[in-house]
Structure formats: C-alpha cells, structure tokens
Design a protein around this motif. Structure first.
Motif, short mmCIF file in Angstrom:
data_model
loop_
_atom_site.label_atom_id
_atom_site.label_comp_id
_atom_site.label_asym_id
_atom_site.label_seq_id
_atom_site.Cartn_x
_atom_site.Cartn_y
_atom_site.Cartn_z
N ALA A 119 -0.16 2.93 7.88
CA ALA A 119 1.25 3.11 7.46
C ALA A 119 1.99 3.92 8.53
O ALA A 119 1.50 4.93 9.01
CB ALA A 119 1.30 3.84 6.13
N ARG A 144 5.08 5.15 8.12
CA ARG A 144 5.96 6.15 7.49
C ARG A 144 5.52 6.35 6.04
O ARG A 144 4.75 5.57 5.50
CB ARG A 144 7.42 5.67 7.54
CG ARG A 144 7.66 4.30 6.94
CD ARG A 144 9.14 3.91 6.99
NE ARG A 144 9.34 2.49 6.76
CZ ARG A 144 9.31 1.92 5.57
NH1 ARG A 144 9.01 2.65 4.50
NH2 ARG A 144 9.51 0.61 5.43
N ASP A 145 6.01 7.44 5.43
CA ASP A 145 5.81 7.61 3.99
C ASP A 145 6.52 6.46 3.29
O ASP A 145 7.64 6.10 3.70
CB ASP A 145 6.45 8.93 3.51
CG ASP A 145 5.69 10.15 4.06
OD1 ASP A 145 6.06 11.27 3.69
OD2 ASP A 145 4.75 9.94 4.86
N MET A 146 5.91 5.90 2.27
CA MET A 146 6.61 4.83 1.53
C MET A 146 5.94 4.65 0.18
O MET A 146 4.81 5.08 -0.04
CB MET A 146 6.57 3.51 2.32
CG MET A 146 5.20 2.86 2.37
SD MET A 146 5.15 1.44 3.50
CE MET A 146 4.43 2.24 4.93
N THR A 147 6.67 3.99 -0.71
CA THR A 147 6.10 3.58 -2.01
C THR A 147 6.24 2.07 -2.10
O THR A 147 7.31 1.52 -1.81
CB THR A 147 6.89 4.24 -3.18
OG1 THR A 147 6.81 5.65 -3.00
CG2 THR A 147 6.28 3.86 -4.52
N GLY A 198 1.64 4.66 -3.35
CA GLY A 198 2.25 5.56 -2.37
C GLY A 198 1.44 5.57 -1.07
O GLY A 198 0.21 5.50 -1.09
N PHE A 199 2.12 5.62 0.06
CA PHE A 199 1.47 5.78 1.36
C PHE A 199 2.11 6.95 2.08
O PHE A 199 3.33 7.10 2.08
CB PHE A 199 1.68 4.52 2.23
CG PHE A 199 0.90 3.31 1.78
CD1 PHE A 199 1.43 2.45 0.85
CD2 PHE A 199 -0.36 3.05 2.30
CE1 PHE A 199 0.72 1.33 0.42
CE2 PHE A 199 -1.08 1.93 1.88
CZ PHE A 199 -0.53 1.07 0.94
N ARG A 200 1.27 7.77 2.71
CA ARG A 200 1.81 8.79 3.61
C ARG A 200 1.75 8.21 5.00
O ARG A 200 0.89 7.40 5.32
CB ARG A 200 0.93 10.06 3.55
CG ARG A 200 0.99 10.83 2.25
CD ARG A 200 0.10 12.06 2.34
NE ARG A 200 -1.08 11.83 3.19
CZ ARG A 200 -2.13 11.08 2.83
NH1 ARG A 200 -2.13 10.49 1.64
NH2 ARG A 200 -3.16 10.90 3.64
N ALA A 201 2.68 8.63 5.86
CA ALA A 201 2.66 8.17 7.25
C ALA A 201 1.27 8.45 7.84
O ALA A 201 0.71 9.53 7.66
CB ALA A 201 3.71 8.92 8.06
N GLU A 228 -1.51 7.02 6.91
CA GLU A 228 -2.57 6.61 5.98
C GLU A 228 -3.00 5.17 6.27
O GLU A 228 -2.19 4.35 6.68
CB GLU A 228 -2.06 6.71 4.54
CG GLU A 228 -3.14 6.44 3.50
CD GLU A 228 -2.62 6.56 2.08
OE1 GLU A 228 -1.49 7.06 1.89
OE2 GLU A 228 -3.35 6.11 1.16
#
Ligand code: AVJ
Length: 319
Positions: A254, A256-259, A270-273, A275
């Motif tokens: 990932a 960026r952070d994203m859902t 959810g993903f953290r940048a 991950e």
C-alpha cells in the motif's frame, strides 16, 4: 472427450469469498495465488512465460524435450494425468513421446478452469484421435480422488507450481498424490531450483512490468467479484527472495493509508502506508530437498534431470 465437473462457478465464487475474508483480515494480509488466473491473469501469465527474465518455462521445456522419450520408455504409462489444463506445449512433448512408445491410452487433465480444460481437451482430442481424453474440472488440492483408477498411471505436475505450496501444504499434497497412486505408478514433478537472488528476483519483477500487472490483477478480481473498490494505483508490486524459506515472495504494498470497501463481504479493510498483502510464494528447491520431500510422501525418486544450465529440474518418482 469426457468432462467431469466437480467445481462450479458458484463453488469458485464461494471459495473466493472465504479466501478474501480470511486473507484480508489476517495479520499480515495475504491472498492465495489461485485468484490471479481469471482470463486476463491467464493471458498475463502466458506473456510472463515468454519474458527474457522468466527462465522456468523454457528451462522445463528443454528438460522435457531431452527426456520425454526416456520417460515414456521407462514408464510405459497407459494414462497421463496432468494437474493443470494440459494446454501447454510441454504436455504435447509428453503426449508425443508416449504416443510414439505406443502405450498411452488416456489423457486426464485436471484444472479449475472449465473453459481452459474444454479448449485444451478439444485440441488434444483432434490431434490424438485414438487417445481417450477425460477432463476433470476440480482443484488439485481437493479433487485428486476424482482421478480415474486403473494401473499404469503417471501424474504430472509441471511448471514449478508445487512451489506455490508452503512446506506443510506440500507434504500433505504429495501424501495425497501418493495415496491416489498404486504401487509402481509414477509422478513427474517440475521444480524451480535455488540460484542467485538477482536472477530469481528478476524472474518475478521483469523490466516490462508484466509480473507487476499480473500481481495487481488479483485486486481487479476482488473488485469485479466482490464489488471491492481497491485503487490499483495505490499499490505497488514487490518481489523479494526469502533465503530462510528458500522462496520468492510476491506482495502488493500500500502506497498510502486507505480504507477499502468489500461490500460482498460487508467488510471494510484498512491499510497503512507501507503495509503489504502477500500474494504468492514460489519455493525454490535443490535435489536433496526434492528427494527428501518425495521420500517422506512414499515416493522413490528414480531420475533427476535438469536443463543444461541447471536452472530447473524434472524428477521422475515411483510410488
Ligand atoms: C505458475 C506458479 C509456477 O510460481 O513461477 C509466475 C506463477 N508468478 N510469475 C511461478 C508466477 C509470478 C508461476 N507458477
């Protein structure tokens, strides 16, 4: 041509739901590589097999071209069972040699894709008119017991696909293959071999980005099949050599952070940048490991053949 269907599109979509829920809620996230192979993913894999960096297909074909006659002569098999649709020209090398030997009566391709099976079986049906072709639509990790009985069989598992299984899964799979076979029947196994990490990583991270597209495609499959909203531009392809496990690992990282919404599973992911989702392992072997794993499953390795550069091996093992 006979076709037995033990895996319907509904079964497959249910399996995808189960796998996606399990893998996307796991820590770390992962997905089974079987979901790469929708029509587009299968085309991408065909393209991968022709890439300069991806040596396994060429190397395995060289082994089979050199030794198909030996295999046919030594085994005299009546039934060739291929785990995989049998659409590859490598299958033809074996069929031609066994046809030459005059012993082969039946070809049994087993694959998850009914369409791939139908088209391959039709082509083989017309090229080998006296050969009985019996396709099985199933999963090699569940439906081996559907393989027709009768002595003189050889199960063929090429491409190094056994490397997609982790050690414990491989042990269980090889034991199942042994269970299906009777005394004196055969297994022909293709395995990619350990080599310098640069060569290995390049084979899974080609300069043209075809493997990156192949890897990202699993997110397309999730979007289409589960209504997910993965933004493919928010993930990047990663291929790493894990020397401890002796396998190449493909991941999607990932950016960026994203859902991500997965409505069919009523899931928000959810993903953290940074991950990563692990999307495939591809284990690499040496002779000792292959022969030890075969022996543990009850096989005797009779021949070990490699391509001239020793990049890939085909083992003929006897049950
Ligand atoms: C078809 C599973 C043997 O592991 O080399 C190719 C799949 N993955 N490039 C492999 C694959 C990335 C391939 N197998």
């Amino acid at each position: 041509m006979k076709l037995d269907v033990y895996l319907t599109p509904d079964d497959l979509s249910e399996q995808l739901r189960v796998d996606a829920r399990e893998g996307l809620t796991a820590k770390p996230k992962w997905l089974p590589p079987k979901w790469f192979y929708d029509a587009y993913g299968s085309d991408l894999f065909e393209r991968i097999t022709k890439l300069p960096e991806y040596y396994p297909t060429r190397a395995e074909r060289a082994v089979l071209a050199a030794h198909a006659a030996d295999i046919a002569h030594e085994t005299g098999v009546k039934t060739l069972v291929e785990l995989g649709s049998g659409s590859s020209d490598k299958t033809r090398l074996l069929l031609d040699a066994m046809h030459e030997e005059g012993t082969l009566a039946r070809f049994v391709p087993l694959d998850v894709s009914e369409t791939a099976l139908r088209s391959a079986a039709k082509a083989i049906d017309s090229d080998y008119p006296e050969l009985e072709v019996h396709g099985i639509v199933g999963d090699f990790s569940h439906d081996l017991d559907r393989i027709p009985g009768g002595g003189g069989r050889m199960i063929v598992f090429l491409g190094g696909t056994i490397g997609n299984l982790a050690p414990a899964e491989r042990a269980a799979f090889l034991a199942e293959v042994r269970d299906v076979l009777g005394e004196g029947e055969w297994l022909l196994l293709g395995t990619d071999l350990v080599k310098d990490p640069q060569t290995l990583v390049a084979a899974y991270d080609d300069a043209d980005g075809v493997t990156a597209e192949f890897n990202l495609n699993v997110l397309r499959v999730l979007n289409r099949s589960l209504g997910a909203d993965f933004d493919l531009t928010a993930f990047e392809h990663v291929a790493v050599w894990d020397p401890r496990h002796s396998w190449i690992e493909m991941r999607l990282r990932a950016l960026r952070d994203m859902t991500v919404e997965v409505p069919a599973l009523e899931l928000e992911v959810g993903f953290r940048a940074g991950e990563e989702i692990r999307t495939e392992i591809s284990a690499k072997f040496d002779r000792h490991r292959v022969e030890a794993e075969l022996a543990k499953a009850g096989f005797a390795a009779e021949h070990w053949w490699t391509d001239p550069q020793g990049r890939f091996a085909v083992t003929l093992a006897r049950a």
